[in-house]
Design an enzyme around this catalytic site. Structure first.
Site, mmCIF file in Angstrom:
data_model
loop_
_atom_site.group_PDB
_atom_site.id
_atom_site.type_symbol
_atom_site.label_atom_id
_atom_site.label_comp_id
_atom_site.label_asym_id
_atom_site.label_seq_id
_atom_site.Cartn_x
_atom_site.Cartn_y
_atom_site.Cartn_z
ATOM 1 N N HIS A 72 48.264 -44.649 2.132
ATOM 2 C CA HIS A 72 48.117 -44.152 0.751
ATOM 3 C C HIS A 72 48.318 -42.643 0.704
ATOM 4 C CE1 HIS A 72 44.125 -43.066 2.133
ATOM 5 N NE2 HIS A 72 43.925 -42.385 1.019
ATOM 6 N N ASP A 106 37.646 -35.385 1.785
ATOM 7 C CA ASP A 106 38.828 -34.881 1.073
ATOM 8 C C ASP A 106 39.845 -34.239 2.008
ATOM 9 O OD1 ASP A 106 38.063 -35.735 -1.474
ATOM 10 O OD2 ASP A 106 36.744 -34.015 -1.726
ATOM 11 N N LYS A 113 44.498 -44.940 14.339
ATOM 12 C CA LYS A 113 43.811 -44.833 15.630
ATOM 13 C C LYS A 113 44.719 -45.396 16.698
ATOM 14 C CE LYS A 113 39.606 -43.516 16.851
ATOM 15 N NZ LYS A 113 38.798 -42.616 16.008
ATOM 16 N N SER A 369 40.561 -30.859 12.541
ATOM 17 C CA SER A 369 41.941 -31.273 12.856
ATOM 18 C C SER A 369 42.873 -30.941 11.685
ATOM 19 C CB SER A 369 42.016 -32.779 13.111
ATOM 20 O OG SER A 369 41.699 -33.073 14.446
#
Ligand code: GLU
Length: 478
Positions: A72, A106, A113, A369
């Site tokens: 998405h 957010d 994974k 990250s």
């Protein structure tokens, strides 16, 4: 599905089934249409790879997976674990958690994974490098890695070194891609990494728990005072998450009375010196034999120690319907992914124990990250452009205060007040703000709907709604 049965006749769900059940339960409390909920639940892409690797023992077939749970938003994002227990269902469950984790904080990514089914202790460093590079090449062949497609990171059994090999392999195949370093996060600083990433999950956990324990009315229900100061903590797992979580919780005023590893636990009601324990572990590669506190030989029983906060930060399925009735902590702070089964959580909820769920509490890793990925795409260190400008502006302000008031600042005061933000300052401030904001959203979701009894359901409800909104706005389900 490998559903087992308990002696009582009830089904024991595996990790994947637990995650799916959590999504279903929360989904039923949203107004998201069924077909869209089904789409939000399933893995979008599952890749299984078997590849040969030459080791000192001869050729070996190595199995690996990469699951992109949700497209998405792109890139998809999530760690790669090296574990002998890895299997597709586990990777799918972890990838799904990443989707909702990113939505909660957010971070504009879909969830993913990966896993390689190995026990890294059986391989030399050279062999691990060969395995990592070959796995990366297999992902490249299938268009399953790239700064705009899918961005791996460290997870259980991997760290900065593996991420550097991944980045280097990707760059070798994409010499013309100026953003190649953004294909993976958690890299060493010298290879495009960011300050604060290694400790981000543990630090984020401490920020999150500070916020969760700030509300007097929530703490009163648990029979606790607001704030972290003086709270006793037991940490399960002394890896990257557990160690840093314990360290920051101790800095925030907690007393870490237990550290549990796979072969036993250290217990010291006076409080364990976490930094000293880490120093000891660095020397011996284990916490066994640490000369302070009491050594408990049963790590499972140590989860049941009397404490205010239990921090499971090892692997999934640690708190189950079997031991949940005996857990004595008032708060479970999930550092690991999936440490509490749904059946266990029902028991903990009925006992009035607060569970601060993984998909929120360990999201500090993916948050930083995200900052690393932004740094890679912008090709500039955070703070590089404005640090000196800020420091000079503050300095001028102090000068103006001095000349109007007659007060003179000491050199030390000037240094601390007229300080421009470094990369680490900005990373930590972004992380703290993210963790506080996300908890407030989860808490508000819970307070808004009396059917929502726990923070995990609230976190899933909010995350599912965010993912659904993206799909609906994209017009996928017109
Ligand atoms: N493996 C970590 C997690 O489970 C970090 C993922 C990332 O940074 O992409 O959240």
């Amino acid at each position: 599905m490998s559903t087992a049965t308990a002696p009582t006749g009830e089904k024991i769900l595996n990790f994947h089934e637990n995650v799916m059940l959590a999504i279903e339960r929360a989904g039923a409390l949203t107004d998201v249409p069924k077909g869209l909920l089904d789409q939000i639940k399933v893995s979008n892409v599952v890749v299984k790879i078997n590849f040969p690797v030459r080791t000192s023992r001869g050729y070996e077939v190595i199995s690996g997976w990469r699951v992109q749970h949700s497209h998405h938003k792109l890139p998809a994002k999530g760690g790669i674990r090296y574990s002998p227990l890895g299997d597709q269902e586990e990777v799918e469950a972890l990838a799904a958690l990443m989707t909702f984790k990113c939505a909660i904080v957010d971070v504009p990514f879909g969830g993913a994974k990966g896993a390689i089914k190995i026990d890294r202790r059986n391989y030399t460093e050279e062999e691990l490098e060969r395995i990592t590079r070959r796995y990366t090449a297999e992902l490249i062949k299938r268009n399953c890695i790239g700064p705009a497609i899918d961005v791996p990171a460290p997870d259980y059994g991997t760290g900065a070194k593996e991420m550097a090999w991944i980045a280097d392999t990707y760059a070798a195949f994409h010499g013309n891609d100026i953003n190649a370093l953004g294909c993976v996060t958690g890299k060493p600083l010298t290879q495009g990494g960011i300050r604060g990433r290694v400790e981000a999950t543990g630090r984020g956990l401490a920020f999150g728990l500070t916020e969760a324990c700030r509300h007097a009315e929530d703490m009163a229900k648990l029979g606790l005072q607001p704030g972290l100061a003086g709270k006793s903590v037991v940490v399960q797992g002394f890896g990257n998450v557990g160690y840093h979580a314990a360290r920051y919780l101790a800095e925030a005023g907690c007393r870490v009375i237990g550290v549990i590893e796979w072969d036993g636990a250290i217990y010291d009601p006076a409080g364990i010196d976490i930094v000293a324990l880490d120093e000891y572990r660095k020397g011996t590669r284990s916490i066994t034999g640490y000369p302070h506190g009491t050594w408990l030989t049963d790590p499972k029983a140590a989860l049941e120690l009397e404490c205010d906060i239990l921090v499971p930060s090892a692997l999934e399925n640690q708190i189950t319907a079997e031991n949940a009735p005996r857990i004595k902590a008032r708060i479970i702070a999930e550092g690991a992914n999936g440490p509490t089964t749904i059946a266990a959580e029902d028991i903990l909820n009925a006992r009035g124990i607060m569970v601060v769920p993984d998909l929120y509490l360990n999201a500090g890793g993916v948050t930083v990250s995200y900052f690393e990925w932004l740094k890679n795409l912008s090709h500039v260190r955070f703070g590089r452009m404005d640090k000196r400008f800020e420091a000079t502006a503050y300095d001028r302000l102090l000068g103006a205060i001095e000349s109007t008031t007659g007060k003179r600042f000491t050199a030390a005061e000037r240094l601390s007040l007229a300080h421009g933000a470094d990369e680490i300052d900005l990373v930590n401030s972004g992380l703290e703000d993210t963790m506080i904001g996300a908890f407030q959203q989860i808490r508000e979701t819970k307070l808004r709907d009396p059917r929502i009894k726990d923070l995990r359901t609230a976190a899933f409800v909010g995350a599912i709604q965010k993912v659904a909104t993206t799909y609906l706005e994209l017009g996928v389900f017109p």
